[in-house]
Design an enzyme around this catalytic site. Sequence first.
Site, mmCIF file in Angstrom:
data_model
loop_
_atom_site.group_PDB
_atom_site.id
_atom_site.type_symbol
_atom_site.label_atom_id
_atom_site.label_comp_id
_atom_site.label_asym_id
_atom_site.label_seq_id
_atom_site.Cartn_x
_atom_site.Cartn_y
_atom_site.Cartn_z
ATOM 1 C CE1 TYR A 187 -3.527 2.846 0.309
ATOM 2 C CE2 TYR A 187 -2.332 2.692 2.281
ATOM 3 C CZ TYR A 187 -3.288 3.374 1.550
ATOM 4 O OH TYR A 187 -3.849 4.899 1.691
ATOM 5 C CD GLU B 234 -7.931 7.076 4.840
ATOM 6 O OE1 GLU B 234 -8.144 7.046 6.384
ATOM 7 O OE2 GLU B 234 -6.996 7.248 3.942
ATOM 8 C CD1 TRP C 178 -3.458 1.392 5.675
ATOM 9 C CD2 TRP C 178 -6.066 2.286 6.125
ATOM 10 N NE1 TRP C 178 -4.496 1.969 4.522
ATOM 11 C CE2 TRP C 178 -5.874 2.202 4.579
ATOM 12 C CE3 TRP C 178 -7.427 3.140 6.026
ATOM 13 C CZ2 TRP C 178 -6.483 2.348 3.091
ATOM 14 C CZ3 TRP C 178 -8.269 3.077 5.539
ATOM 15 C CH2 TRP C 178 -7.159 3.360 3.940
#
Length: 192
Positions: A27, A49, A57
């Site tokens: 990522y 988000e 995350w």
Amino acid sequence: MAGAAVAGPDGGLRCPWALSTEDYVTYHDTEWGRPVHGDDALYERLCLEAFQSGLSWLTILRRREGFRAAFSGFEIAKVAAYGEADAERLMADPGIIRNRAKITATLANAKVLAGWGAGELDELIWSHAPEEPVPVPVSTTQVPAVTAESVALAKALKKAGIRFVGPTTAYALMQACGLVNDHLSTCVSRHP
């Protein structure tokens, strides 16, 4: 130096947060901090988000394909057509985070955005990119969680009817979508 770039599996220096799992390395190296445009693509990042709020995350990243399947690839027009049965289906979907407030906000936001013209979300978000060059961080201690621009973006989104977005979420969106480049000065992804 605390929070400085760290050597990754290939020896290249990376932001230290990126090295705990292969998912993060990928990522970090291929997405984070790279410009994202397009209303549907930005809607997806905004939703993810919001779902990340209060969670790691990594939890979201590992469920991203589940989110995409559950929310019709984050196509605003399709999600805007969802009804109560879809909300209940989403609450039962083990492939996503089953938080009613976040699901409700995701659906409500799609309904708002479906009334916007093509490119309006992209324009609104990108209009909040910093105009002045931002200092390049040497360590993670120099990376803010909130900026004046993220406060303004959160306010603009809320004023437009978008829910579940505060200044911290707005700044995470700005980082993820390349409005700011918070890769550390010696990070291999600073200048890909």
